[in-house]
Write a protein that holds these residues in place. Structure first.
Motif, PDB file in Angstrom:
ATOM      1  N   TYR A   1       0.841  -1.204   0.000  1.00  0.00           N
ATOM      2  CA  TYR A   1       0.000   0.000   0.000  1.00  0.00           C
ATOM      3  C   TYR A   1       0.876   1.255   0.000  1.00  0.00           C
ATOM      4  N   HIS A   2       1.913   1.284   0.822  1.00  0.00           N
ATOM      5  CA  HIS A   2       2.798   2.444   0.888  1.00  0.00           C
ATOM      6  C   HIS A   2       3.574   2.648  -0.414  1.00  0.00           C
ATOM      7  N   LEU A   3       3.970   1.561  -1.058  1.00  0.00           N
ATOM      8  CA  LEU A   3       4.638   1.683  -2.358  1.00  0.00           C
ATOM      9  C   LEU A   3       3.686   2.267  -3.398  1.00  0.00           C
ATOM     10  N   LYS A   4       2.441   1.830  -3.380  1.00  0.00           N
ATOM     11  CA  LYS A   4       1.449   2.345  -4.331  1.00  0.00           C
ATOM     12  C   LYS A   4       1.138   3.811  -4.074  1.00  0.00           C
ATOM     13  N   GLU A   5       1.105   4.211  -2.816  1.00  0.00           N
ATOM     14  CA  GLU A   5       0.756   5.590  -2.470  1.00  0.00           C
ATOM     15  C   GLU A   5       1.805   6.594  -2.929  1.00  0.00           C
TER      16      GLU A   5
END
Length: 164
Positions: free
Chosen positions: A119-123
């Motif tokens: 999720y953090h990589l996508k954000e």
């Protein structure tokens, strides 16, 4: 052509009306958001190019520590999610070792144990492209960047001609 035309007209239950293009009576919604979408795509392309350049530099450095290689693979994964047809990414994936490691990281990130990190990589991206499902999902970065120009379209109904 005349024979086909006469057959179509003669055989049809509903008469065939051949006319020119209909005049556009109102502005199409996509023409108003097209510049914002182009800006978004350009911003994503610049970001992905930055990530893949950093990854390539880390991977091509001799005696790179394992931690830096993992960072490079995460950047490659971000580019794979944000711009899967990136030319530099495709060239890096020609190296079997890097492709194998990227595929392994991709599988690990999609497991339940790593959903938060994924999720953090996508954000960090503006949007994520899911080629398997033919979907694009925008992140909070895109929402913040284009909030003002997209506001009229965020709650649009599909019958308005605007698809989110």
């Amino acid at each position: 052509m005349d024979e086909v035309d006469s057959i179509l007209v003669d055989e049809a239950r509903t008469p065939l009306i051949i006319s020119g293009p209909a005049p556009i009576e109102r502005e199409q919604p996509f023409t108003r958001i097209k510049p914002s979408v182009e800006d978004l795509v350009n911003a994503q392309t610049r970001l992905c190019n930055k990530f893949i350049t950093e990854a390539r530099e880390l991977l091509e450095k001799p005696n790179t520590p394992t931690e830096e290689r993992e960072t490079a693979l995460r950047k490659m994964l971000q580019v794979k999610m944000g711009n899967p047809k990136n030319k530099q990414l495709m060239r890096l994936m020609e190296t079997p070792e890097w492709r194998k490691r990227l595929d392994k990281l991709d599988a690990e990130m999609n497991s339940d144990l790593n959903k938060d990190e994924l999720y953090h990589l996508k954000e960090e991206l503006f949007y994520v492209i899911d080629e398997l499902r033919c979907q694009v999902g925008h992140s909070m970065n895109a929402s913040r960047l284009f909030r003002k120009s997209w506001t009229p379209f965020m709650n649009a109904r599909p019958d308005d001609g605007v698809h989110q």
